[in-house]
Design an enzyme around this catalytic site. Structure first.
Site, PDB file in Angstrom:
ATOM      1  N   ASP A  51      -7.107 -12.515  -9.488  1.00  0.00           N
ATOM      2  CA  ASP A  51      -6.387 -12.216 -10.724  1.00  0.00           C
ATOM      3  C   ASP A  51      -4.912 -12.587 -10.639  1.00  0.00           C
ATOM      4  O   ASP A  51      -4.307 -12.977 -11.643  1.00  0.00           O
ATOM      5  CB  ASP A  51      -6.524 -10.728 -11.064  1.00  0.00           C
ATOM      6  CG  ASP A  51      -7.852 -10.409 -11.717  1.00  0.00           C
ATOM      7  OD1 ASP A  51      -8.807 -11.185 -11.516  1.00  0.00           O
ATOM      8  OD2 ASP A  51      -7.948  -9.399 -12.426  1.00  0.00           O
ATOM      9  N   LYS A  81     -12.516  -7.864  -9.801  1.00  0.00           N
ATOM     10  CA  LYS A  81     -13.758  -7.818 -10.575  1.00  0.00           C
ATOM     11  C   LYS A  81     -14.989  -7.886  -9.691  1.00  0.00           C
ATOM     12  O   LYS A  81     -16.112  -7.760 -10.187  1.00  0.00           O
ATOM     13  CB  LYS A  81     -13.800  -8.972 -11.596  1.00  0.00           C
ATOM     14  CG  LYS A  81     -12.595  -9.012 -12.525  1.00  0.00           C
ATOM     15  CD  LYS A  81     -12.367  -7.681 -13.213  1.00  0.00           C
ATOM     16  CE  LYS A  81     -11.074  -7.667 -14.013  1.00  0.00           C
ATOM     17  NZ  LYS A  81      -9.854  -7.769 -13.197  1.00  0.00           N
ATOM     18  N   GLU A  91      -5.102  -9.728 -18.673  1.00  0.00           N
ATOM     19  CA  GLU A  91      -4.130  -8.759 -18.175  1.00  0.00           C
ATOM     20  C   GLU A  91      -2.721  -9.186 -18.582  1.00  0.00           C
ATOM     21  O   GLU A  91      -2.408 -10.373 -18.623  1.00  0.00           O
ATOM     22  CB  GLU A  91      -4.202  -8.655 -16.645  1.00  0.00           C
ATOM     23  CG  GLU A  91      -5.463  -7.997 -16.163  1.00  0.00           C
ATOM     24  CD  GLU A  91      -5.512  -7.819 -14.663  1.00  0.00           C
ATOM     25  OE1 GLU A  91      -6.409  -7.101 -14.197  1.00  0.00           O
ATOM     26  OE2 GLU A  91      -4.654  -8.390 -13.954  1.00  0.00           O
ATOM     27  N   SER A 147      -2.731  -5.306 -15.525  1.00  0.00           N
ATOM     28  CA  SER A 147      -3.001  -5.370 -14.098  1.00  0.00           C
ATOM     29  C   SER A 147      -2.849  -3.990 -13.484  1.00  0.00           C
ATOM     30  O   SER A 147      -2.096  -3.148 -13.982  1.00  0.00           O
ATOM     31  CB  SER A 147      -2.009  -6.336 -13.440  1.00  0.00           C
ATOM     32  OG  SER A 147      -1.975  -6.156 -12.044  1.00  0.00           O
TER      33      SER A 147
END
EC number: 4.2.1.9
Length: 615
Positions: free
Chosen positions: A81, A124, A494, A520
């Site tokens: 991410d 995730k 995010e 986030s």
């Protein structure tokens, strides 16, 4: 007595071809009839939280074999991410959760595996594997790659920071007072080792929650990726999964199955831990989606109820610069927080875990603040960072000289010395979010718990970032970023860059940010996400106009758009007369077929943004 699932492909004359293929993987006659354990690894060289996992599946497989099973490893995808942040790559992050869940299901069911070990770590991947485990409901143990060590001493604007992380680098990047040389020093120090980013961000939050929910072993959430003590978690995961597989297939003991372990009471305990430790707001999405896979009636109202009665016992980065996961570990890790909650009467005691028959046994053995912790537990929580840049797991044997058991002023506090009487996460409702929205209260300055200001409206994260960097956002504003929800994004990006850049511009305590997207785990400040319904689903956030007053009251759990009802009705009529109502007016964003497929089935954030597949 349940039959081994693997007998479908290992027994009977008609399975000669399948057995021939099994033999080609190294299986022998003696292996047919043993439980086949699928080992779902997530090694990738793209992600620091997964770069060290390459050989750890083999470690688990060896332990499985020693315990009387057959381990067979496969891999899933893993999106970083942080690397995907701030550009179109972030559209793929949340949808990857569903792909990971499907991939695990596909491999396990296609090969009729009897049990499962999930080697996860980052944002995730743990949730995706959790969805799969609850969907499959076969004996399962989680073991993650472990947290990264915190970055060490740097000076930022003349102030010495003894520990830093990725978020410090992002904030510094937008701070004009930070020179290029200083930024380079911060960048090089922020992420020193393999492991999931060092604060209580999404990855570490979820790995702590798998421990609390009973599917991972004690120490899973906090033992550093680099410490030799973490090796035993992988070995023990392999042994444990065979033990519980035998209890199910040989003893018809259904209590070992994921849905029996992760029952409603366990989910309530996980949420209690989450709000006590000020976990990532993303955990709410993932817990809601996981509860659905477990076929539990568990929603945002339940989370709201728990958040009002459970205090905030820990503030870890990004909620405080003082503590990172290595400090949580020194304070006794997740068993210590659970122990404080248990002593306060805030946990369901009628739960068990894959490693313990009861919460009482579990905490007696592993809570170092109790009076009966085992020598193994005391030894584990002395594991300290190595302070050496490395991507190698188990590479340090450093130890803390003492544990942090200070319940009044240490990393983990007791109820009497809690940071706040209610939890570190809260659900707000109001006309702007009738189905709810989420704020990490542990990261909100006290002076911002109530806030009102004019809206500055943006229809993409990119436009909001450009406005912040151009100094168009000023103190007192409420930045509204819409059409970034599960359907509207699609993918529910995010918003770490907008929040980080607000801080970098000195506005972290002077502005609010509101979005139907998400944040986030590294976000702190007055950042309210998951606004439901989202703009693309006709939510009121689609009708906000620049200058509208927005009123936020966290203590009373409310959020309101202070615009008369008749004005809003007129705006809705105008919106629905558009050629493409409830879509961004001018945004140009390429959306692939894969993302359109997710958007077509994505549910609201208030339901966990899971994929609803037509019957």
């Amino acid at each position: 007595m349940p039959e081994l699932r693997s007998r479908t492909s290992t027994h009977g004359r008609t399975m000669a071809g399948a057995r021939a293929l099994w033999r080609a993987t190294g299986m022998t006659d003696d292996d047919f009839g043993k439980p086949i354990v699928a080992i779902a690894n997530s090694f990738t060289q793209f992600v620091p939280g997964h770069v060290h996992l390459k050989d750890l599946g083999g470690l688990v497989a060896d332990a499985v074999a020693e315990a009387g099973g057959v381990g067979r490893e496969f891999n899933t995808i893993a999106v970083d991410d942080g690397i995907a942040m701030g550009h179109g790559g972030m559209l793929y992050s949340l949808p990857s959760r569903e792909l990971i869940a499907d991939a695990v299901e596909y491999m396990v069911n296609a090969h009729c595996a009897d049990a499962l070990v999930c080697i996860s770590n980052c944002d995730k991947i743990t949730p995706g594997m959790l969805l799969a485990a609850l969907r499959l409901n076969i004996p399962t143990v989680f073991v993650s790659g472990g947290p990264m060590e915190a970055g060490k001493t740097v000076a930022i604007e003349g102030i010495v920071h003894s520990k830093i992380d990725l978020i410090d680098a992002m904030i510094a990047a937008s701070n004009e007072a930070v020179t290029d040389d200083q930024l380079d020093q911060i960048e090089r120090s922020a992420c020193p080792t393999c492991g999931s980013c060092s604060g209580m961000f999404t990855a570490n939050s979820m790995n702590c929650l798998t421990e609390a929910i009973g599917l991972a072993l004690p120490g899973n959430g906090s033992t550093l990726a680099t410490h030799a003590a973490r090796r035993s978690l992988f070995v023990d995961a392999g042994r444990t999964v065979v033990e519980i597989a035998k209890r199910w297939y040989d003893g018809d003991d259904a209590t070992v199955l994921p849905r029996a372990v992760a029952n409603r009471a366990a989910f309530e305990n996980a949420v209690a831990l989450d709000v006590a430790m000020g976990g990532s707001t993303n955990t709410i999405l993932h817990l809601l989606a996981a509860a659905r896979e477990a076929e539990l009636d568990f929603g945002v109202a339940d989370i709201d109820t728990i958040s009002r009665r459970v205090p905030c016992l820990a503030k870890v980065a990004p909620n405080s610069p003082l503590y990172h996961m290595e400090d949580v570990h020194r304070a006794g890790g997740i068993p210590a927080i659970l122990g404080e909650l248990d002593r306060a009467g805030l946990l369901n005691r009628e739960v068990h875990a894959v490693h313990s028959p009861s919460l009482a046994t579990w905490l007696a053995d592993w809570d170092v603040r109790g009076d009966a912790a085992t020598p193994e537990a005391v030894d584990l929580f002395h594991a300290a960072p190595g302070g050496v840049r490395t991507v190698e797991p188990f590479s340090t044997t450093n130890r803390w000289s003492t544990l942090d058991t200070d319940a009044a002023g240490g990393c983990v506090r007791d109820r009497a010395h809690a940071y706040t009487a209610d939890g570190g996460l809260a659900i707000l409702h109001g006309n702007l979010a009738p189905d709810g929205c989420v704020v990490k209260t542990a990261g909100v300055p006290e002076e911002c718990l109530t806030f009102r200001g004019p809206a500055r409206v943006y229809e993409s994260q990119d436009d909001a970032v450009a406005a912040i960097l151009a100094k168009e956002v000023t103190a007192g504003d409420v930045v509204v970023i819409r059409y970034e929800g599960p359907r509207g994004g699609p993918g529910m990006q995010e918003m770490l860059y907008p929040t980080s850049f607000l801080k970098g511009r000195g506005l972290g305590r002077a502005c609010a940010l509101l979005t139907d997207g998400r944040f986030s785990g590294g976000t702190s400040g007055l950042s309210i996400g998951h606004v439901s319904p989202e703009a693309a689903a006709g939510g009121l956030i689609a009708l906000v106009e620049p200058g509208d007053e927005i009123v936020i009251d966290i203590p009373n759990r409310t959020i309101e758009l202070a615009v008369p009802a008749d004005v809003l009705d007129a705006r809705r009529v105008a919106q629905e007369k558009r050629d493409r109502p409830y879509t961004p007016a001018d945004r140009q964003r390429p959306v692939s077929a894969a993302l359109r497929a997710y958007a077509s089935m994505a549910t609201s954030a208030s339901d966990g943004a899971y994929r609803r597949v037509p019957e």
